[in-house]
Motif scaffolding. Structure first.
Motif, PDB file in Angstrom:
ATOM      1  N   PRO A   2       6.417  -0.682 -17.647  1.00 23.43           N
ATOM      2  CA  PRO A   2       5.069  -0.782 -18.211  1.00 23.43           C
ATOM      3  C   PRO A   2       4.052  -1.177 -17.138  1.00 23.43           C
ATOM      4  N   LEU A   3       3.156  -0.262 -16.851  1.00 20.90           N
ATOM      5  CA  LEU A   3       2.171  -0.494 -15.797  1.00 20.90           C
ATOM      6  C   LEU A   3       0.854  -0.978 -16.373  1.00 20.90           C
ATOM      7  N   LYS A   4       0.213  -1.871 -15.642  1.00 23.27           N
ATOM      8  CA  LYS A   4      -1.095  -2.387 -16.015  1.00 23.27           C
ATOM      9  C   LYS A   4      -2.034  -2.246 -14.829  1.00 23.27           C
ATOM     10  N   ILE A   5      -3.274  -1.931 -15.129  1.00 28.46           N
ATOM     11  CA  ILE A   5      -4.330  -2.021 -14.121  1.00 28.46           C
ATOM     12  C   ILE A   5      -5.017  -3.335 -14.429  1.00 28.46           C
ATOM     13  N   ARG A   6      -4.897  -4.288 -13.521  1.00 26.66           N
ATOM     14  CA  ARG A   6      -5.391  -5.631 -13.811  1.00 26.66           C
ATOM     15  C   ARG A   6      -5.999  -6.281 -12.589  1.00 26.66           C
ATOM     16  N   PRO A  16     -13.996 -17.443  -7.001  1.00 25.19           N
ATOM     17  CA  PRO A  16     -13.038 -16.373  -7.291  1.00 25.19           C
ATOM     18  C   PRO A  16     -13.414 -15.042  -6.654  1.00 25.19           C
ATOM     19  N   PHE A  17     -12.391 -14.296  -6.344  1.00 19.67           N
ATOM     20  CA  PHE A  17     -12.515 -12.949  -5.802  1.00 19.67           C
ATOM     21  C   PHE A  17     -11.298 -12.202  -6.323  1.00 19.67           C
ATOM     22  N   TYR A  18     -11.504 -11.044  -6.882  1.00 11.77           N
ATOM     23  CA  TYR A  18     -10.392 -10.338  -7.521  1.00 11.77           C
ATOM     24  C   TYR A  18     -10.147  -8.986  -6.874  1.00 11.77           C
ATOM     25  N   ARG A  19      -8.869  -8.621  -6.803  1.00 10.91           N
ATOM     26  CA  ARG A  19      -8.480  -7.270  -6.420  1.00 10.91           C
ATOM     27  C   ARG A  19      -8.093  -6.543  -7.702  1.00 10.91           C
ATOM     28  N   VAL A  20      -8.511  -5.309  -7.828  1.00  8.95           N
ATOM     29  CA  VAL A  20      -8.094  -4.483  -8.962  1.00  8.95           C
ATOM     30  C   VAL A  20      -6.829  -3.772  -8.505  1.00  8.95           C
ATOM     31  N   VAL A  21      -5.718  -4.068  -9.163  1.00  6.35           N
ATOM     32  CA  VAL A  21      -4.424  -3.542  -8.728  1.00  6.35           C
ATOM     33  C   VAL A  21      -3.685  -2.879  -9.887  1.00  6.35           C
ATOM     34  N   VAL A  22      -2.761  -2.013  -9.523  1.00  9.48           N
ATOM     35  CA  VAL A  22      -1.811  -1.454 -10.485  1.00  9.48           C
ATOM     36  C   VAL A  22      -0.514  -2.216 -10.257  1.00  9.48           C
ATOM     37  N   GLU A  35      -0.238  -0.623  -6.162  1.00  7.68           N
ATOM     38  CA  GLU A  35      -1.345  -0.072  -5.380  1.00  7.68           C
ATOM     39  C   GLU A  35      -2.620  -0.851  -5.668  1.00  7.68           C
ATOM     40  N   ARG A  36      -3.424  -1.012  -4.642  1.00  9.27           N
ATOM     41  CA  ARG A  36      -4.715  -1.673  -4.796  1.00  9.27           C
ATOM     42  C   ARG A  36      -5.781  -0.604  -4.993  1.00  9.27           C
ATOM     43  N   LYS A  60      -8.298   7.034 -12.279  1.00  7.00           N
ATOM     44  CA  LYS A  60      -8.065   8.119 -13.237  1.00  7.00           C
ATOM     45  C   LYS A  60      -6.622   8.621 -13.158  1.00  7.00           C
ATOM     46  N   GLU A  61      -6.102   8.736 -11.934  1.00  2.72           N
ATOM     47  CA  GLU A  61      -4.720   9.193 -11.764  1.00  2.72           C
ATOM     48  C   GLU A  61      -3.742   8.233 -12.435  1.00  2.72           C
ATOM     49  N   TRP A  62      -3.938   6.930 -12.221  1.00  3.32           N
ATOM     50  CA  TRP A  62      -3.020   5.954 -12.796  1.00  3.32           C
ATOM     51  C   TRP A  62      -3.131   5.910 -14.315  1.00  3.32           C
ATOM     52  N   ILE A  63      -4.325   6.075 -14.840  1.00  2.00           N
ATOM     53  CA  ILE A  63      -4.484   6.104 -16.297  1.00  2.00           C
ATOM     54  C   ILE A  63      -3.793   7.342 -16.862  1.00  2.00           C
ATOM     55  N   ALA A  64      -3.894   8.460 -16.138  1.00  4.74           N
ATOM     56  CA  ALA A  64      -3.214   9.685 -16.573  1.00  4.74           C
ATOM     57  C   ALA A  64      -1.697   9.511 -16.538  1.00  4.74           C
ATOM     58  N   LYS A  65      -1.207   8.686 -15.614  1.00  6.08           N
ATOM     59  CA  LYS A  65       0.235   8.429 -15.522  1.00  6.08           C
ATOM     60  C   LYS A  65       0.709   7.440 -16.576  1.00  6.08           C
ATOM     61  N   GLY A  66      -0.231   6.806 -17.291  1.00 12.57           N
ATOM     62  CA  GLY A  66       0.162   5.907 -18.374  1.00 12.57           C
ATOM     63  C   GLY A  66      -0.128   4.444 -18.135  1.00 12.57           C
ATOM     64  N   ALA A  67      -0.788   4.106 -17.049  1.00 13.11           N
ATOM     65  CA  ALA A  67      -1.118   2.702 -16.799  1.00 13.11           C
ATOM     66  C   ALA A  67      -2.209   2.261 -17.771  1.00 13.11           C
ATOM     67  N   GLN A  68      -2.041   1.085 -18.345  1.00 13.89           N
ATOM     68  CA  GLN A  68      -2.998   0.559 -19.313  1.00 13.89           C
ATOM     69  C   GLN A  68      -3.904  -0.467 -18.639  1.00 13.89           C
ATOM     70  N   PRO A  69      -5.220  -0.263 -18.667  1.00 14.82           N
ATOM     71  CA  PRO A  69      -6.107  -1.280 -18.096  1.00 14.82           C
ATOM     72  C   PRO A  69      -6.221  -2.484 -19.028  1.00 14.82           C
TER      73      PRO A  69
END
Length: 122
Positions: A2-6, A16-22, A35-36, A60-69
């Motif tokens: 189960p992948l998350k974009i978080r 605080p400083f955040y990285r958006v990662v899969v 992946e960052r 978009k690619e990761w969302i198409a692969k099924g990753a949930q933000p």
């Protein structure tokens, strides 16, 4: 898997400083990621272009692969036009709770009684 974009937190205390990662959802928040995709700096002005820097194509690619933000990342992606999310509303949240409604009814009844008592005297 189960992948998350978080968001993965970095930065110093109170800065605080955040990285958006899969990442795999079972991994720790700041742990291993696949992946960052970009960065999010909440301390920058909301209209600043540097507040959210994100690779939209990878997202978009990761969302198409099924990753949930996550909710926050979905809001960021919606702001960039990558994802459309439904506006959430909770109309019951703004309503007074049971005790407050009882107090309001009691005060309204008392005001009505006082108005009725004042009316015959006039």
């Amino acid at each position: 898997m189960p992948l998350k974009i978080r968001l993965s937190r970095g930065g110093a205390k109170k800065r605080p400083f955040y990285r958006v990662v899969v990442a795999d959802s079972r991994m720790p928040r700041d742990g291993r990621f696949i992946e960052r995709l970009g960065v999010f700096d909440p301390l920058k002005a909301k209209d600043s272009a540097e507040r959210v820097v994100l690779d939209a194509e990878k997202a978009k690619e990761w969302i198409a692969k099924g990753a949930q933000p996550t909710d926050r990342v979905a809001r960021l992606l919606d702001g960039l036009g990558v994802l459309t999310r439904e506006a959430q509303s909770n109309p019951k949240k703004a309503l007074p709770k049971k005790k407050a409604q009882e107090r309001a009814a009691a005060s309204a009844a008392a005001a009505e009684k006082a108005a009725a008592a004042a009316a015959p005297e006039a």
